[in-house]
Motif scaffolding. Sequence first.
Motif, PDB file in Angstrom:
ATOM      1  N   LEU A 132       0.855  -1.183   0.119  1.00 51.71           N
ATOM      2  CA  LEU A 132      -0.097  -0.028   0.178  1.00 51.71           C
ATOM      3  C   LEU A 132       0.706   1.326   0.034  1.00 51.71           C
ATOM      4  O   LEU A 132       0.599   2.274  -0.804  1.00 51.71           O
ATOM      5  CB  LEU A 132      -1.002  -0.084   1.248  1.00 51.71           C
ATOM      6  CG  LEU A 132      -2.035   0.737   1.330  1.00 51.71           C
ATOM      7  CD1 LEU A 132      -3.026   0.255   0.608  1.00 51.71           C
ATOM      8  CD2 LEU A 132      -2.456   1.056   2.765  1.00 51.71           C
ATOM      9  N   LEU A 133       2.035   1.203   0.814  1.00 54.99           N
ATOM     10  CA  LEU A 133       2.762   2.562   0.995  1.00 54.99           C
ATOM     11  C   LEU A 133       3.743   2.550  -0.460  1.00 54.99           C
ATOM     12  O   LEU A 133       3.792   3.811  -0.598  1.00 54.99           O
ATOM     13  CB  LEU A 133       3.667   2.410   2.286  1.00 54.99           C
ATOM     14  CG  LEU A 133       2.897   2.472   3.535  1.00 54.99           C
ATOM     15  CD1 LEU A 133       3.842   1.907   4.598  1.00 54.99           C
ATOM     16  CD2 LEU A 133       2.438   3.852   4.104  1.00 54.99           C
ATOM     17  N   ALA A 134       3.998   1.415  -0.905  1.00 53.82           N
ATOM     18  CA  ALA A 134       4.816   1.503  -2.134  1.00 53.82           C
ATOM     19  C   ALA A 134       3.938   2.097  -3.300  1.00 53.82           C
ATOM     20  O   ALA A 134       4.142   2.827  -3.995  1.00 53.82           O
ATOM     21  CB  ALA A 134       5.385   0.215  -2.610  1.00 53.82           C
ATOM     22  N   GLN A 135       2.460   1.573  -3.210  1.00 55.09           N
ATOM     23  CA  GLN A 135       1.745   1.982  -4.591  1.00 55.09           C
ATOM     24  C   GLN A 135       1.244   3.177  -4.212  1.00 55.09           C
ATOM     25  O   GLN A 135       0.944   4.273  -5.140  1.00 55.09           O
ATOM     26  CB  GLN A 135       0.566   1.029  -4.541  1.00 55.09           C
ATOM     27  CG  GLN A 135       1.016  -0.299  -5.459  1.00 55.09           C
ATOM     28  CD  GLN A 135       0.213  -1.532  -5.131  1.00 55.09           C
ATOM     29  OE1 GLN A 135      -0.711  -1.388  -4.578  1.00 55.09           O
ATOM     30  NE2 GLN A 135       0.811  -2.749  -5.447  1.00 55.09           N
ATOM     31  N   THR A 136       0.615   3.819  -2.998  1.00 57.77           N
ATOM     32  CA  THR A 136      -0.139   4.929  -3.001  1.00 57.77           C
ATOM     33  C   THR A 136       0.787   5.853  -2.569  1.00 57.77           C
ATOM     34  O   THR A 136       0.533   7.127  -2.810  1.00 57.77           O
ATOM     35  CB  THR A 136      -1.186   4.560  -1.804  1.00 57.77           C
ATOM     36  OG1 THR A 136      -1.969   3.321  -1.771  1.00 57.77           O
ATOM     37  CG2 THR A 136      -2.230   5.745  -1.658  1.00 57.77           C
ATOM     38  N   TYR A 137       1.902   5.740  -1.883  1.00 53.98           N
ATOM     39  CA  TYR A 137       2.685   6.876  -1.588  1.00 53.98           C
ATOM     40  C   TYR A 137       3.958   6.827  -1.935  1.00 53.98           C
ATOM     41  O   TYR A 137       4.900   7.427  -1.583  1.00 53.98           O
ATOM     42  CB  TYR A 137       2.929   7.023   0.100  1.00 53.98           C
ATOM     43  CG  TYR A 137       1.291   6.839   0.755  1.00 53.98           C
ATOM     44  CD1 TYR A 137       0.308   7.663   0.567  1.00 53.98           C
ATOM     45  CD2 TYR A 137       1.098   5.617   1.695  1.00 53.98           C
ATOM     46  CE1 TYR A 137      -0.648   7.755   1.276  1.00 53.98           C
ATOM     47  CE2 TYR A 137      -0.059   5.523   2.143  1.00 53.98           C
ATOM     48  CZ  TYR A 137      -1.035   6.497   2.106  1.00 53.98           C
ATOM     49  OH  TYR A 137      -2.220   6.006   2.628  1.00 53.98           O
ATOM     50  N   GLN A 138       4.386   5.817  -2.926  1.00 46.99           N
ATOM     51  CA  GLN A 138       5.750   5.711  -3.710  1.00 46.99           C
ATOM     52  C   GLN A 138       6.972   5.696  -2.621  1.00 46.99           C
ATOM     53  O   GLN A 138       7.771   6.094  -2.702  1.00 46.99           O
ATOM     54  CB  GLN A 138       6.000   6.872  -4.563  1.00 46.99           C
ATOM     55  CG  GLN A 138       5.065   7.037  -5.874  1.00 46.99           C
ATOM     56  CD  GLN A 138       3.717   7.461  -5.470  1.00 46.99           C
ATOM     57  OE1 GLN A 138       3.395   8.507  -4.740  1.00 46.99           O
ATOM     58  NE2 GLN A 138       2.740   6.572  -5.936  1.00 46.99           N
ATOM     59  N   PHE A 139       6.666   4.754  -1.376  1.00 50.46           N
ATOM     60  CA  PHE A 139       7.599   4.491  -0.717  1.00 50.46           C
ATOM     61  C   PHE A 139       8.716   3.523  -1.387  1.00 50.46           C
ATOM     62  O   PHE A 139       8.411   2.983  -2.041  1.00 50.46           O
ATOM     63  CB  PHE A 139       7.123   3.831   0.731  1.00 50.46           C
ATOM     64  CG  PHE A 139       6.725   4.570   1.552  1.00 50.46           C
ATOM     65  CD1 PHE A 139       5.772   5.603   1.672  1.00 50.46           C
ATOM     66  CD2 PHE A 139       7.296   4.303   2.972  1.00 50.46           C
ATOM     67  CE1 PHE A 139       5.237   6.581   2.658  1.00 50.46           C
ATOM     68  CE2 PHE A 139       6.673   4.921   4.131  1.00 50.46           C
ATOM     69  CZ  PHE A 139       6.022   6.018   4.030  1.00 50.46           C
ATOM     70  N   THR A 140       9.916   4.124  -0.835  1.00 51.38           N
ATOM     71  CA  THR A 140      11.149   3.406  -1.392  1.00 51.38           C
ATOM     72  C   THR A 140      11.752   2.275  -0.371  1.00 51.38           C
ATOM     73  O   THR A 140      11.518   2.378   0.761  1.00 51.38           O
ATOM     74  CB  THR A 140      12.300   4.475  -1.659  1.00 51.38           C
ATOM     75  OG1 THR A 140      12.527   5.194  -0.575  1.00 51.38           O
ATOM     76  CG2 THR A 140      11.662   5.527  -2.713  1.00 51.38           C
ATOM     77  N   ASP A 141      12.627   1.425  -0.731  1.00 52.67           N
ATOM     78  CA  ASP A 141      13.377   0.710   0.448  1.00 52.67           C
ATOM     79  C   ASP A 141      13.875   1.552   1.200  1.00 52.67           C
ATOM     80  O   ASP A 141      13.925   1.029   2.516  1.00 52.67           O
ATOM     81  CB  ASP A 141      14.309  -0.262  -0.653  1.00 52.67           C
ATOM     82  CG  ASP A 141      13.694  -1.285  -1.229  1.00 52.67           C
ATOM     83  OD1 ASP A 141      12.386  -1.420  -1.412  1.00 52.67           O
ATOM     84  OD2 ASP A 141      14.565  -2.246  -1.739  1.00 52.67           O
TER      85      ASP A 141
END
Length: 342
Positions: free
Chosen positions: A303-312
């Motif tokens: 969710l964080l990766a897709q919705t808020y573009q979280f990186t590693d």
Amino acid sequence: MESMKIFIQNPRKYPKVELHRHLEGALRFSTLIELAQQMGQDIPKDINAQKQKFLVLDPMKDLLTVLNKFMATQSVLATEEVLTRITFEAIEDAHSEGIRLLELRYAPTYILQGHSDLSYEKIHRAILKGVEKAAHFPIAVGLICIFQRTQPLVELDKVLDFVVDTKDTWIGVDLADDEAGFPTNNFSQLFSRAHRHGFPITIHAGEVDQPTSPKNVSDAIHLLGAQRIGHGLQIIRDAKVMQEVIDSKITLELCPTSNWLTNGVPSLSAHPFRKLMEAKVLTTINSDDPGVFGIDLTNEYHLLAQTYQFTDAEFDYCNDIAARASFIPLAQKQKYWPRKIS
Ligand SMILES: [Zn+2]
């Protein structure tokens, strides 16, 4: 080792910390159905109908429907065998999600309700047995005791007596439930006693979408001695409280799907996670009640990766904050956490 750090290549292996997971809300779905059937509950045949009966999958429209679902789950927690089993399975599931440090919390008063054969001693002993059975998994586990705001203070005092008597088996204490109906200052004596006994403190506050929510966070810090806040996302409404949280290095246990399902935010994309993180609030990623919401912790990372573009790098940043803020003793944490905890 490095390749394992790339979330998208192997989401479930990515090393994670879970600070905020309710044991009672982490029931494996297949186990829940099996136990409910054994108890003679009326279970629909179709899996989708089963999910509709027990799980919260859409933002709640009314509290009663959600409470009924929680009570359906609670009713199966009727014996010591069940409690041992669900604890073992919660740890097994957490391990399969890539969790290396796991804090599980439960409310003795909640489990005891309607189960007159149980007692605080029996409940806790059964849960500890589940932790012991899961000791071969490479994961550090700690238990937090939840005090329910909705319970009479005299009963909560008894719970604290029990927690003090079994001090070595807990890593901290928490306050949960209806923050609007049961003001934080009601519990200041209870938590000052817990504090005197040396228990680290986290408090559910600033969860619901109400103007008074930021003040609840401030009260949790000043009146109850909270070092961490369960949720706390509503501080985004109040610059002063947000600054207080930053200055006093309070860690927020954010749970995006939970906050959406309980109407803490109007949509997932409206969650202030990134804003809080970029404002230097100490933010961590958690699942809250994965069994009830039909999710796991990996889901929250997607969710964080897709919705808020979280990186590693941002996942690692939040996880290192969580590893530091975890109430599990340092030596035990460090044994299972891949990076140095400073
Ligand atoms: Zn919670």
